[in-house]
Motif scaffolding. Structure first.
Motif, short mmCIF file in Angstrom:
data_model
loop_
_atom_site.label_atom_id
_atom_site.label_comp_id
_atom_site.label_asym_id
_atom_site.label_seq_id
_atom_site.Cartn_x
_atom_site.Cartn_y
_atom_site.Cartn_z
N GLN A 17 0.88 -1.05 0.02
CA GLN A 17 0.22 -0.01 0.01
C GLN A 17 0.93 1.22 0.14
OE1 GLN A 17 -2.44 -1.00 3.47
NE2 GLN A 17 -4.19 -0.95 2.40
N ARG A 18 1.97 1.38 0.69
CA ARG A 18 2.89 2.28 0.88
C ARG A 18 3.71 2.73 -0.32
NH1 ARG A 18 6.60 1.57 5.52
NH2 ARG A 18 5.67 -0.72 5.05
N MET A 21 1.11 4.05 -3.11
CA MET A 21 0.73 5.48 -3.15
C MET A 21 1.92 6.20 -3.36
SD MET A 21 -2.00 5.86 0.06
CE MET A 21 -1.08 4.74 1.31
N ARG A 60 2.12 12.90 3.22
CA ARG A 60 1.17 12.24 4.02
C ARG A 60 1.00 10.36 3.99
NH1 ARG A 60 -1.12 14.87 8.33
NH2 ARG A 60 -3.04 13.41 7.92
N SER A 61 1.08 10.22 2.82
CA SER A 61 0.98 8.68 2.53
C SER A 61 2.07 8.11 3.16
CB SER A 61 0.87 8.32 1.11
OG SER A 61 2.22 8.76 0.40
N MET A 64 1.38 7.51 6.92
CA MET A 64 0.01 7.16 7.28
C MET A 64 0.42 5.98 8.17
SD MET A 64 -2.48 6.84 4.02
CE MET A 64 -3.68 6.18 4.93
N THR A 77 -4.05 9.60 8.66
CA THR A 77 -4.56 9.15 7.38
C THR A 77 -4.04 10.25 6.36
OG1 THR A 77 -6.82 10.35 7.62
CG2 THR A 77 -6.43 8.16 8.37
N MET A 78 -4.58 9.99 5.00
CA MET A 78 -4.29 10.95 4.13
C MET A 78 -4.83 12.48 4.46
SD MET A 78 -2.25 9.76 1.59
CE MET A 78 -2.80 10.32 0.09
#
Length: 167
Positions: A17-18, A21, A60-61, A64, A77-78
């Motif tokens: 996921q990281r 993004m 921000r990503s 998270m 969160t974002m």
């Protein structure tokens, strides 16, 4: 007895996921830089705005996570960062994360600022995952660890350890 979190503890998004993004926002940032460098006039303003937005979202990503420490929890969160102290947390439960594009589940905490009758629900979207058996098992395990950490806090806290305040 369930093992409580060793504080401070940080629960990050999964690596894929990281990576997804970060790659998405990096490509967008590179596009913005190229638009700003090569485009004439007003397109430079658009490219600069897109570049700033992409840089912020990239930052921000990568941040998270759910941070658990002696003061409470911080959910990043974002979109925003939410904090709740251990004394404000009434209960921990599984909840719908409200994700667009699919069913996703996360943990939620019911919190109150000294007023149990005015409780609000804070969904910990940094822990959200698609509703699968693996996600459900992971979230149940995290829930029991949250409850153990909350019980440990209440046992040692003079402010919230009173039986009348417990749910």
């Amino acid at each position: 007895m369930t093992e409580a979190f060793v504080l401070p503890h940080r629960i990050r998004l999964s690596l894929w996921q990281r990576a997804f993004m970060a790659a998405t926002f990096t490509v967008t940032l590179l596009l913005a830089v190229s638009v700003t460098a090569m485009a004439p006039g007003a397109s430079k303003v658009f490219g600069a705005a897109m570049g700033v937005a992409s840089a912020v979202m990239l930052h921000r990503s990568l941040r998270m996570a759910l941070v658990i420490d002696a003061a409470g929890i911080t959910s990043r969160t974002m979109e925003w960062t939410h904090r709740a102290s251990w004394c404000e947390i009434l209960s921990v439960e599984l909840a719908d994360a409200g994700s667009v594009g699919g069913l996703s589940t996360a943990l939620a905490v019911k919190t109150s600022k000294g007023q149990p009758h005015k409780a609000r629900r804070l969904v910990l979207r940094a822990l959200a995952g698609y509703s699968t058996r693996g996600t459900a098992a992971r979230l149940e395990k995290l829930k029991t660890r949250f409850e153990a950490t909350l019980a440990d806090h209440r046992a040692g806290c003079a402010t919230c350890g009173r039986p009348s305040d417990l749910p």
